[in-house]
Scaffold this active site. Structure first.
Site, PDB file in Angstrom:
ATOM      1  N   ARG A 149       0.724  -2.318  14.533  1.00  0.00           N
ATOM      2  CA  ARG A 149      -0.065  -2.198  16.355  1.00  0.00           C
ATOM      3  C   ARG A 149      -0.926  -1.975  16.626  1.00  0.00           C
ATOM      4  O   ARG A 149      -1.354  -0.515  15.994  1.00  0.00           O
ATOM      5  CB  ARG A 149       1.625  -1.309  17.023  1.00  0.00           C
ATOM      6  CG  ARG A 149       2.420  -2.009  17.256  1.00  0.00           C
ATOM      7  CD  ARG A 149       3.802  -1.449  17.272  1.00  0.00           C
ATOM      8  NE  ARG A 149       5.165  -2.584  17.831  1.00  0.00           N
ATOM      9  CZ  ARG A 149       5.476  -3.738  18.666  1.00  0.00           C
ATOM     10  NH1 ARG A 149       5.013  -3.332  19.513  1.00  0.00           N
ATOM     11  NH2 ARG A 149       6.116  -3.521  18.264  1.00  0.00           N
TER      12      ARG A 149
ATOM     13  N   ASN B  25       0.836  -1.031   0.202  1.00  0.00           N
ATOM     14  CA  ASN B  25       0.367  -0.311  -0.363  1.00  0.00           C
ATOM     15  C   ASN B  25       0.736   1.037   0.339  1.00  0.00           C
ATOM     16  O   ASN B  25       0.942   2.142  -0.407  1.00  0.00           O
ATOM     17  CB  ASN B  25      -1.044  -0.153   1.357  1.00  0.00           C
ATOM     18  CG  ASN B  25      -2.325  -1.039   0.848  1.00  0.00           C
ATOM     19  OD1 ASN B  25      -3.143  -0.161   0.176  1.00  0.00           O
ATOM     20  ND2 ASN B  25      -2.291  -2.289   1.698  1.00  0.00           N
TER      21      ASN B  25
ATOM     22  N   HIS C 272      -8.609  -1.607   5.940  1.00  0.00           N
ATOM     23  CA  HIS C 272      -8.010  -2.247   6.646  1.00  0.00           C
ATOM     24  C   HIS C 272      -9.301  -3.819   5.107  1.00  0.00           C
ATOM     25  O   HIS C 272      -9.795  -3.084   4.024  1.00  0.00           O
ATOM     26  CB  HIS C 272      -9.275  -2.027   7.578  1.00  0.00           C
ATOM     27  CG  HIS C 272     -10.128  -3.467   8.295  1.00  0.00           C
ATOM     28  ND1 HIS C 272      -8.813  -4.537   9.330  1.00  0.00           N
ATOM     29  CD2 HIS C 272      -9.867  -4.296   8.613  1.00  0.00           C
ATOM     30  CE1 HIS C 272      -9.306  -4.789   9.547  1.00  0.00           C
ATOM     31  NE2 HIS C 272     -10.288  -5.647   8.460  1.00  0.00           N
TER      32      HIS C 272
HETATM   33  C1  GRF Z   1      -3.308  -4.893   3.970  1.00  0.00           C
HETATM   34  O1  GRF Z   1      -4.231  -5.877   3.724  1.00  0.00           O
HETATM   35  C2  GRF Z   1      -4.093  -3.650   4.966  1.00  0.00           C
HETATM   36  O2  GRF Z   1      -5.343  -2.694   4.727  1.00  0.00           O
HETATM   37  C3  GRF Z   1      -3.435  -3.958   6.716  1.00  0.00           C
HETATM   38  O3  GRF Z   1      -2.716  -4.484   5.861  1.00  0.00           O
HETATM   39  C4  GRF Z   1      -2.001  -5.815   5.164  1.00  0.00           C
HETATM   40  C5  GRF Z   1      -0.880  -4.405   4.383  1.00  0.00           C
HETATM   41  O4  GRF Z   1      -0.256  -4.674   3.196  1.00  0.00           O
HETATM   42  N1  GRF Z   1      -4.101  -3.809   7.202  1.00  0.00           N
HETATM   43  P1  GRF Z   1       0.906  -4.259   2.657  1.00  0.00           P
HETATM   44  O5  GRF Z   1       2.170  -4.553   3.672  1.00  0.00           O
HETATM   45  O6  GRF Z   1       0.809  -2.901   2.217  1.00  0.00           O
HETATM   46  O7  GRF Z   1       1.232  -4.873   1.028  1.00  0.00           O
END
Ligand code: GRF
Length: 202
Positions: free
Chosen positions: A96, A16, A114
């Protein structure tokens, strides 16, 4: 348009984060300046990615706590974020709970992504929860962070279908693709003041 200085908090892969950094770099996301990527895991894959994008990285040692950000580490990160004039904290796979100190220092200035349509399936393994519940649709949510687990006010959601033959892998991949689009869309809305952050006067 004011330029928004963001900090990205990660714990692992950082896909992300990468999508946001890429959109800023290629000019599809404007009005946003990523100033620092913070990880509570020293060897998080996302740290190398952030460096490759030329963004400052910071390893935040959160010991002795295992699941929350509190105490010394909280003080250290607040000091750093203030020094960097950070306007908004974007949690992106940060594993966390954020506690009162940071929540107070950055009131309504911490957002999270999320992988479910909250309030459905908060907490860990949201995609697995969706599969087990047999829902026809799932998705992802960007929300303000409060003291609860994935409970803060929802900013925006993106829906994806859950197919009959979906596995955890196929569903997670479909949701992740939606996440990558959604987070930048929300940041664009904040940068353009279509979504207000911080304490607003009445
Ligand atoms: C994602 O699915 C996000 O929604 C969740 O943890 C994952 C993180 O993935 N909170 P990345 O580290 O961004 O690849």
């Amino acid at each position: 348009m004011p330029n928004l200085r963001i900090a990205l908090f990660i714990s692992g892969r950082g896909s992300n984060m990468r999508a946001i950094l890429e959109n800023v770099k290629n000019g599809t996301l404007t009005g946003i300046t990523p100033v620092v990527v913070v990880s509570d895991a020293k060897n998080a894959e996302g740290l190398a990615t952030a460096k490759a994008y030329g963004v400052e990285t910071y390893y935040l040692d959160c010991a002795p706590f295992k699941t929350k950000l509190e105490g010394d580490a909280e003080d250290r990160i607040i000091t750093l974020l203030r020094k960097r004039n950070v306007d908004l904290i974007c949690l992106a796979g940060f594993m966390r709970m954020v506690k009162t100190g940071l929540l107070t220092a950055f009131t309504r200035r911490i957002i999270n992504i999320h992988p479910s349509l909250l309030p459905q399936f908060p907490g860990l393994s949201a995609q697995k929860q969706a599969l087990e519940a047999g829902v026809a649709e799932s998705g992802c949510t960007v929300h303000f962070v409060d003291a609860g687990m994935d409970t803060g006010p929802i900013i925006r959601q993106s829906r994806v279908p859950v197919r009959k033959d979906d596995t955890l892998e196929t569903l997670s991949r479909r949701i992740l693709q939606a996440e990558h689009r959604l987070y930048s869309e929300v940041l664009a809305d904040i940068a353009n003041e279509r979504v207000a952050i911080g304490v607003t006067s009445v």
